[in-house]
Structure formats: C-alpha cells, structure tokens
Design a protein around this motif. Structure first.
Motif, PDB file in Angstrom:
ATOM      1  N   ASN A  64     -12.365 -12.121  34.070  1.00  0.00           N
ATOM      2  CA  ASN A  64     -13.342 -11.185  34.613  1.00  0.00           C
ATOM      3  C   ASN A  64     -12.686  -9.802  34.614  1.00  0.00           C
ATOM      4  O   ASN A  64     -11.480  -9.687  34.601  1.00  0.00           O
ATOM      5  CB  ASN A  64     -13.786 -11.587  36.020  1.00  0.00           C
ATOM      6  CG  ASN A  64     -12.620 -11.864  36.935  1.00  0.00           C
ATOM      7  OD1 ASN A  64     -11.475 -11.575  36.567  1.00  0.00           O
ATOM      8  ND2 ASN A  64     -12.877 -12.400  38.098  1.00  0.00           N
ATOM      9  N   SER A  65     -13.526  -8.834  34.594  1.00  0.00           N
ATOM     10  CA  SER A  65     -12.970  -7.488  34.558  1.00  0.00           C
ATOM     11  C   SER A  65     -12.481  -7.107  35.940  1.00  0.00           C
ATOM     12  O   SER A  65     -13.171  -6.472  36.716  1.00  0.00           O
ATOM     13  CB  SER A  65     -14.020  -6.516  34.044  1.00  0.00           C
ATOM     14  OG  SER A  65     -15.156  -6.578  34.886  1.00  0.00           O
ATOM     15  N   SER A  66     -11.300  -7.580  36.248  1.00  0.00           N
ATOM     16  CA  SER A  66     -10.787  -7.356  37.585  1.00  0.00           C
ATOM     17  C   SER A  66     -10.049  -6.032  37.662  1.00  0.00           C
ATOM     18  O   SER A  66      -8.875  -5.983  37.923  1.00  0.00           O
ATOM     19  CB  SER A  66      -9.871  -8.508  37.981  1.00  0.00           C
ATOM     20  OG  SER A  66      -8.793  -8.530  37.084  1.00  0.00           O
ATOM     21  N   SER A  67     -10.747  -5.022  37.351  1.00  0.00           N
ATOM     22  CA  SER A  67     -10.142  -3.719  37.543  1.00  0.00           C
ATOM     23  C   SER A  67     -10.606  -3.162  38.888  1.00  0.00           C
ATOM     24  O   SER A  67     -11.267  -3.844  39.652  1.00  0.00           O
ATOM     25  CB  SER A  67     -10.535  -2.788  36.388  1.00  0.00           C
ATOM     26  OG  SER A  67     -11.944  -2.722  36.294  1.00  0.00           O
TER      27      SER A  67
END
Ligand SMILES: [Zn+2]
Length: 70
Positions: A64-67
C-alpha cells in the motif's frame, strides 16, 4: 579466473579479459582511451544462479502506498 567483458562507451569496442579478482577493473579503452563499462552476462560471472535478483523488493508491487499522506 573470471572473465570480464568490457565495452567502450565511446567507440563501442568490446572485449573479454581474464582478470583476477584482486585486479582493478579496467576503465580505459585500449583503442580510443574512452571510458569502458563493464558488461555482465558473458562467461562465468559470479551471479549466475537462482534467486540472486529475486529479492522481495525487486519486483513485488508495493502493498500500500504507505507514505505520509493521511
Ligand atoms: Zn574505445
């Protein structure tokens, strides 16, 4: 003794050479004194084998785009 393949960036001169591991890599083209690049894939290069470049972070998509978005 491993065989290294080099290719010149300037004149595209390519050649293979036997070098000991302790020897420095070549950087100067014997033909034109241009910059050499090391070419892998010929000869018995060390990283022929299973799983060298099948690491987890190489080809798997991000979970997932865990930014810092939220
Ligand atoms: Zn050259």
């Amino acid at each position: 003794m491993p065989i290294y393949s080099y290719k010149c960036k300037k004149c595209a001169h390519a050649f293979d050479i036997n070098q000991a591991l302790s020897e420095d890599a070549l950087t100067i083209c014997p033909e034109c004194k241009g910059n050499l690049i090391k070419v892998f894939g010929l000869g018995d290069v060390t990283f022929k084998g299973s799983g060298f470049y099948k690491t987890d972070n190489a080809a798997s998509p991000p979970k997932n785009s865990s930014s810092s978005e939220s």
